[in-house]
Design a protein around this motif. Structure first.
Motif, PDB file in Angstrom:
ATOM      1  N   PRO A 116       0.830  -1.220   0.000  1.00  0.00           N
ATOM      2  CA  PRO A 116       0.000   0.000   0.000  1.00  0.00           C
ATOM      3  C   PRO A 116       0.856   1.259   0.000  1.00  0.00           C
ATOM      4  CG  PRO A 116      -0.777  -1.548   1.675  1.00  0.00           C
ATOM      5  CD  PRO A 116       0.507  -2.093   1.155  1.00  0.00           C
ATOM      6  N   LEU A 117       0.399   2.277  -0.709  1.00  0.00           N
ATOM      7  CA  LEU A 117       1.063   3.577  -0.718  1.00  0.00           C
ATOM      8  C   LEU A 117       0.257   4.519   0.162  1.00  0.00           C
ATOM      9  CD1 LEU A 117       1.809   3.822  -4.544  1.00  0.00           C
ATOM     10  CD2 LEU A 117       3.266   2.900  -2.716  1.00  0.00           C
ATOM     11  N   SER A 118       0.979   5.300   0.953  1.00  0.00           N
ATOM     12  CA  SER A 118       0.320   6.231   1.870  1.00  0.00           C
ATOM     13  C   SER A 118       0.558   7.654   1.361  1.00  0.00           C
ATOM     14  CB  SER A 118       0.903   6.043   3.272  1.00  0.00           C
ATOM     15  OG  SER A 118       0.625   7.157   4.069  1.00  0.00           O
ATOM     16  N   PHE A 119      -0.514   8.321   0.988  1.00  0.00           N
ATOM     17  CA  PHE A 119      -0.401   9.671   0.419  1.00  0.00           C
ATOM     18  C   PHE A 119      -0.326  10.686   1.553  1.00  0.00           C
ATOM     19  CE2 PHE A 119      -2.187   7.076  -2.868  1.00  0.00           C
ATOM     20  CZ  PHE A 119      -1.660   7.575  -4.051  1.00  0.00           C
ATOM     21  N   ASP A 120       0.884  11.162   1.801  1.00  0.00           N
ATOM     22  CA  ASP A 120       1.130  12.033   2.952  1.00  0.00           C
ATOM     23  C   ASP A 120       1.209  13.479   2.475  1.00  0.00           C
ATOM     24  OD1 ASP A 120       1.933  13.209   5.291  1.00  0.00           O
ATOM     25  OD2 ASP A 120       3.635  11.873   5.647  1.00  0.00           O
ATOM     26  N   THR A 121       0.052  14.113   2.330  1.00  0.00           N
ATOM     27  CA  THR A 121      -0.003  15.490   1.845  1.00  0.00           C
ATOM     28  C   THR A 121      -1.349  16.091   2.216  1.00  0.00           C
ATOM     29  OG1 THR A 121       0.053  16.906  -0.129  1.00  0.00           O
ATOM     30  CG2 THR A 121      -0.871  14.711  -0.412  1.00  0.00           C
ATOM     31  N   THR A 122      -1.419  17.408   2.159  1.00  0.00           N
ATOM     32  CA  THR A 122      -2.701  18.072   2.411  1.00  0.00           C
ATOM     33  C   THR A 122      -3.417  18.403   1.100  1.00  0.00           C
ATOM     34  OG1 THR A 122      -1.432  20.120   2.513  1.00  0.00           O
ATOM     35  CG2 THR A 122      -2.064  19.138   4.617  1.00  0.00           C
ATOM     36  N   ASN A 123      -2.798  18.050  -0.017  1.00  0.00           N
ATOM     37  CA  ASN A 123      -3.342  18.406  -1.332  1.00  0.00           C
ATOM     38  C   ASN A 123      -4.358  17.352  -1.784  1.00  0.00           C
ATOM     39  OD1 ASN A 123      -3.797  18.831  -4.042  1.00  0.00           O
ATOM     40  ND2 ASN A 123      -1.646  19.227  -4.548  1.00  0.00           N
ATOM     41  N   LEU A 124      -5.643  17.614  -1.534  1.00  0.00           N
ATOM     42  CA  LEU A 124      -6.666  16.607  -1.808  1.00  0.00           C
ATOM     43  C   LEU A 124      -6.811  16.325  -3.304  1.00  0.00           C
ATOM     44  CD1 LEU A 124      -9.572  17.309   0.722  1.00  0.00           C
ATOM     45  CD2 LEU A 124      -7.749  15.611   0.834  1.00  0.00           C
ATOM     46  N   ALA A 125      -6.696  17.358  -4.127  1.00  0.00           N
ATOM     47  CA  ALA A 125      -6.810  17.153  -5.574  1.00  0.00           C
ATOM     48  C   ALA A 125      -5.661  16.264  -6.053  1.00  0.00           C
ATOM     49  CB  ALA A 125      -6.794  18.489  -6.298  1.00  0.00           C
ATOM     50  N   GLY A 126      -4.474  16.506  -5.488  1.00  0.00           N
ATOM     51  CA  GLY A 126      -3.313  15.695  -5.838  1.00  0.00           C
ATOM     52  C   GLY A 126      -3.512  14.246  -5.411  1.00  0.00           C
ATOM     53  N   ILE A 127      -4.026  14.057  -4.170  1.00  0.00           N
ATOM     54  CA  ILE A 127      -4.280  12.695  -3.681  1.00  0.00           C
ATOM     55  C   ILE A 127      -5.259  11.984  -4.626  1.00  0.00           C
ATOM     56  CG2 ILE A 127      -5.315  11.309  -1.839  1.00  0.00           C
ATOM     57  CD1 ILE A 127      -4.373  13.381   0.182  1.00  0.00           C
ATOM     58  N   GLU A 128      -6.322  12.692  -4.998  1.00  0.00           N
ATOM     59  CA  GLU A 128      -7.355  12.064  -5.829  1.00  0.00           C
ATOM     60  C   GLU A 128      -6.768  11.643  -7.181  1.00  0.00           C
ATOM     61  OE1 GLU A 128     -11.092  14.112  -6.077  1.00  0.00           O
ATOM     62  OE2 GLU A 128     -12.039  12.335  -6.974  1.00  0.00           O
ATOM     63  N   ALA A 129      -5.953  12.510  -7.751  1.00  0.00           N
ATOM     64  CA  ALA A 129      -5.317  12.176  -9.031  1.00  0.00           C
ATOM     65  C   ALA A 129      -4.444  10.935  -8.875  1.00  0.00           C
ATOM     66  CB  ALA A 129      -4.481  13.360  -9.513  1.00  0.00           C
ATOM     67  N   GLY A 130      -3.742  10.837  -7.736  1.00  0.00           N
ATOM     68  CA  GLY A 130      -2.905   9.666  -7.473  1.00  0.00           C
ATOM     69  C   GLY A 130      -3.751   8.414  -7.267  1.00  0.00           C
ATOM     70  N   LEU A 131      -4.810   8.544  -6.491  1.00  0.00           N
ATOM     71  CA  LEU A 131      -5.662   7.389  -6.185  1.00  0.00           C
ATOM     72  C   LEU A 131      -6.229   6.764  -7.451  1.00  0.00           C
ATOM     73  CD1 LEU A 131      -7.587   8.712  -3.030  1.00  0.00           C
ATOM     74  CD2 LEU A 131      -5.814   6.941  -3.098  1.00  0.00           C
ATOM     75  N   LYS A 132      -6.538   7.605  -8.422  1.00  0.00           N
ATOM     76  CA  LYS A 132      -7.109   7.089  -9.674  1.00  0.00           C
ATOM     77  C   LYS A 132      -6.145   6.155 -10.390  1.00  0.00           C
ATOM     78  CE  LYS A 132     -10.382  10.776 -10.664  1.00  0.00           C
ATOM     79  NZ  LYS A 132     -10.534  12.130 -11.221  1.00  0.00           N
ATOM     80  N   LYS A 133      -4.865   6.318 -10.127  1.00  0.00           N
ATOM     81  CA  LYS A 133      -3.843   5.500 -10.806  1.00  0.00           C
ATOM     82  C   LYS A 133      -3.536   4.200 -10.069  1.00  0.00           C
ATOM     83  CE  LYS A 133      -2.445   7.552 -14.530  1.00  0.00           C
ATOM     84  NZ  LYS A 133      -2.505   6.823 -15.816  1.00  0.00           N
ATOM     85  N   VAL A 134      -3.977   4.110  -8.790  1.00  0.00           N
ATOM     86  CA  VAL A 134      -3.592   2.938  -7.988  1.00  0.00           C
ATOM     87  C   VAL A 134      -4.246   1.680  -8.544  1.00  0.00           C
ATOM     88  CG1 VAL A 134      -3.808   1.846  -5.715  1.00  0.00           C
ATOM     89  CG2 VAL A 134      -3.173   4.251  -5.876  1.00  0.00           C
ATOM     90  N   THR A 135      -3.438   0.636  -8.766  1.00  0.00           N
ATOM     91  CA  THR A 135      -3.997  -0.631  -9.264  1.00  0.00           C
ATOM     92  C   THR A 135      -3.708  -1.788  -8.317  1.00  0.00           C
ATOM     93  OG1 THR A 135      -1.959  -1.145 -10.446  1.00  0.00           O
ATOM     94  CG2 THR A 135      -3.654   0.064 -11.670  1.00  0.00           C
ATOM     95  N   LYS A 136      -2.817  -1.544  -7.329  1.00  0.00           N
ATOM     96  CA  LYS A 136      -2.412  -2.667  -6.478  1.00  0.00           C
ATOM     97  C   LYS A 136      -3.112  -2.615  -5.113  1.00  0.00           C
ATOM     98  CE  LYS A 136       1.685  -4.039  -8.960  1.00  0.00           C
ATOM     99  NZ  LYS A 136       3.141  -4.071  -9.016  1.00  0.00           N
ATOM    100  N   ALA A 137      -2.351  -2.473  -4.023  1.00  0.00           N
ATOM    101  CA  ALA A 137      -2.940  -2.611  -2.686  1.00  0.00           C
ATOM    102  C   ALA A 137      -3.808  -1.412  -2.297  1.00  0.00           C
ATOM    103  CB  ALA A 137      -1.812  -2.790  -1.671  1.00  0.00           C
ATOM    104  N   GLN A 138      -4.685  -1.657  -1.333  1.00  0.00           N
ATOM    105  CA  GLN A 138      -5.554  -0.590  -0.806  1.00  0.00           C
ATOM    106  C   GLN A 138      -4.688   0.534  -0.242  1.00  0.00           C
ATOM    107  OE1 GLN A 138      -7.672  -1.489   2.810  1.00  0.00           O
ATOM    108  NE2 GLN A 138      -9.302  -0.001   2.378  1.00  0.00           N
ATOM    109  N   PRO A 139      -4.788   1.735  -0.797  1.00  0.00           N
ATOM    110  CA  PRO A 139      -3.907   2.811  -0.347  1.00  0.00           C
ATOM    111  C   PRO A 139      -4.347   3.435   0.974  1.00  0.00           C
ATOM    112  CG  PRO A 139      -5.265   3.547  -2.181  1.00  0.00           C
ATOM    113  CD  PRO A 139      -5.673   2.136  -1.887  1.00  0.00           C
TER     114      PRO A 139
END
Lengths: 321, 307
Positions: B71-94
């Motif tokens: 799992p990748l842990s998105f450590d940031t306050t940038n919600l738009a950035g997190i969402e863009a990253g989450l859309k790309k996740v294909t493996k473990a529950q982030p």
């Protein structure tokens, strides 16, 4: 119903530190002043004896100060251009100690010199029999340049030397060790830094009974509560037995209070603030009293009326109920 | 111990430079190294990335997922950035790191976590900052964080509460309270939320040679109160050794016995005692001095070990 007063019994105590040396001890002072020795929080006589009375120092300068309140200039006008006379007047005003601050520049704006610093310290030592505290201007390099020759010239006097801070402690401590003086370890209102500087100074080999801790404080209305907490915490640690916080504490309420607008200026302030001189003295006195209650062992003041009031208060506080 | 590897962090100059160059290989090596050392998830802290978050976060997800499955842990306050990253996740529950009890963050971040089925780290910090007292931090969890999760029907097993480790250098009084907060939070709800801390924060602003020791000793104390998850440096071998000693109750070495004793004392709500320590062993003396500063018994100073 009888009420039992709870008493704390602390494992540690504050170290006793003696300023000044008499002729028999290798100096020229008429008497010495010992501070510290507390084994309870301030003035809790029912818990333990307070062996040493907190001492009051009066701050004098090696020349007429440029930035002092007109009220202070007026008070000391007759002696302000002669540090020896000023020291004498301060002794007469009830000081236990004289604190001489060396200026950065002379009256013409040229940098202060080691020769002038030594001459002024010698003149003050000759004019008063009280133990002496000598502070440089507060810039590390200039402090080193002035304090080292002063320490050598006054060898054996057990002067309290400053400013000794993290930037220059090595130089000041070395000269204090070589010439039989004490150091005033100053840190900017922080318990961790205060303790750290004490460790560093002790590591150099200066006996701990020659270290005074200067935790710096604010004035009334300007962060004094923060300074109070730092001092209280240091004192509690000392009583709990932490050897590196057991130095007596010196504070400078005169400097702190007289830089506040309330003390420094009389014009352009609200009328409701009342009489300027009364207010300024209250400010200095209340700043000093607050710090006294948080564990100060040496209070450096500027106005003789504040000195009178603070000494009277100490007299009462030292008398068990 | 579930370790979320902390090493991909923008505070590191190397990470900063690698990110500026979009050096995929650097990040992949750092990721693999952490996972091989035992990290079960990877924290990714690239700062707020206000300008380029929607490009950077998808990029890093792709780069890391090429080489690791954790799992990748998105450590940031940038919600738009997190969402863009989450859309790309294909493996473990982030994991999203983090929300707090500040109204705006608590409003939006859990909704994003729910939408993308992520786990969510929630800090016990309100609008007025981080409280000192353990009780107050637990209260934030019980009165603000958990109710918000219930409100949006967020699965409790995906909530990770972080009661916030602060540095012994400057926030010393917080250190013992954090231990108690970890202890109490495990009884805060049924089923209990996961608890995680950022371990190395305890030695922020401490001279670097003393940091690992402070981290290790604090870890032993936190494992005593049941900590099972943390964001930490998985490459710290001595720290991994302390984890192993406590988890396996390995009492075969004197120092190991001391770490176990410290964990057990804290577990039993006792203070570690000088009787537990062999004062003729310099390593044990260092551990003992560190216990004293972490319990706020002795004031911290950078040279506390030399005192």
């Amino acid at each position: 119903m009888p009420v039992e007063i709870p008493k704390d019994k602390w494992p540690g105590s504050v170290r006793k530190v003696t300023l000044g040396a008499t002729t028999a001890e290798g100096g020229t002072r008429g008497k010495t002043v010992t501070v510290g020795g507390e084994s309870s929080l301030p003035f809790l006589h029912f818990e333990s004896e307070t062996p040493c009375r907190p001492a009051v120092a009066i701050e004098i300068r090696d020349r007429r100060p440029d930035d002092w309140s007109p009220l202070l200039i007026e008070t000391w006008e007759e002696v302000i251009d002669d540090p020896a006379k000023w020291a004498k007047a301060a002794e007469e005003a009830g000081a236990d100690l004289i604190q001489l601050t060396l200026s950065l520049t002379d009256k013409n704006g040229n940098p202060n010199t080691p020769e002038a610093a030594v001459a002024n310290v010698k003149a003050v030592l000759a004019a008063t029999s009280l133990p002496l505290i000598v502070f440089g201007p507060g810039q590390a390099e200039m402090d080193n340049a002035l304090i080292v020759p002063v320490a050598e010239a006054a060898k054996g006097e057990r002067l309290l030397l400053g400013i000794c801070e993290d930037k220059n402690y090595r130089t000041i401590v070395a000269t204090a060790m070589a010439n039989g003086h004490l150091v005033n370890a100053r840190t900017p209102m922080d318990v961790n830094l205060a303790k750290q500087l004490n460790i560093l100074i002790s590591d150099m080999g200066l006996p701990t009974d020659r270290i005074i801790m200067d935790p710096t404080t604010g004035a009334l209305g300007y962060g004094i509560e923060y300074g109070f907490s730092v001092m209280e915490r240091l004192r509690l640690a000392a009583l709990q037995g932490d050897a590196m916080t057991q130095s007596p504490m010196l504070v400078t309420p005169g400097f702190e209070a007289w830089k506040t607008k309330e003390s420094k200026v009389g014009d352009g302030v609200p009328e409701a603030w009342g009489d300027w001189l009364k207010r300024a003295i209250h400010w200095e006195t209340l700043t000093a009293m607050t710090l006294l209650e948080s564990g100060a062992d040496i209070l450096v003041l500027r106005h003789p009326e504040s000195v009178r009031r603070v000494k009277a208060a100490i007299e009462e506080l030292m008398t068990p109920a | 111990m579930y370790i979320i590897g902390e090493n991909i962090h923008i505070i590191s100059e190397k990470v900063k430079e690698a990110l500026a160059n979009r050096d995929a290989k650097f990040f992949q090596e750092l990721a693999v190294k952490q996972v091989e050392a035992g990290a079960q998830a990877l924290d990714v802290n690239l700062g707020p990335r206000k300008k380029d978050g929607e490009e950077v976060f998808p990029w890093i997800v792709q780069v890391l997922e090429e080489v690791v499955d954790v799992p990748l842990s998105f450590d940031t306050t940038n919600l738009a950035g997190i969402e863009a990253g989450l859309k790309k996740v294909t493996k473990a529950q982030p994991i999203i790191n983090s929300t707090s009890a500040e109204p705006e963050r608590l409003e939006k971040t859990p909704l994003l976590a729910k939408k993308y089925n992520t786990r969510l780290i929630a800090l016990t910090m309100g609008s007025s900052g981080i409280p000192v007292a353990a009780d107050e931090r637990v209260n934030i969890a019980v009165e603000k964080l958990i109710p918000r999760m219930l409100e949006i029907d967020f699965p409790m097993q995906d909530l990770i509460i972080d009661p916030l480790v602060l540095t012994v250098s400057g926030c010393q009084e917080y250190c013992p309270h954090l231990i108690e907060a970890v202890r109490t939070l495990q009884y805060a709800w049924d089923p209990p939320p996961m608890i995680s801390v950022g371990l190395s924060n305890v030695s922020n602003a401490v001279p670097s040679q003393n940091r690992p020791l402070i981290n290790r000793v604090y870890l032993a104390m936190l494992m005593g109160v049941g900590l099972q998850m943390m964001i930490a440096n998985p490459l710290d071998e001595k720290q991994n050794e302390v984890i192993r000693i406590i988890e396996q109750r390995d009492d075969s070495t004197p120092v190991g016995r001391l770490y176990l004793k410290i964990a057990d004392r804290i577990a039993n709500m006792e203070e570690p005692s000088i009787e537990d320590v062999d004062m003729s062993d310099p390593e044990q003396v260092k551990i003992w001095k560190t216990v004293q500063i972490l319990l706020n018994k002795v004031i911290y100073a950078d040279s506390y070990l030399e005192q």
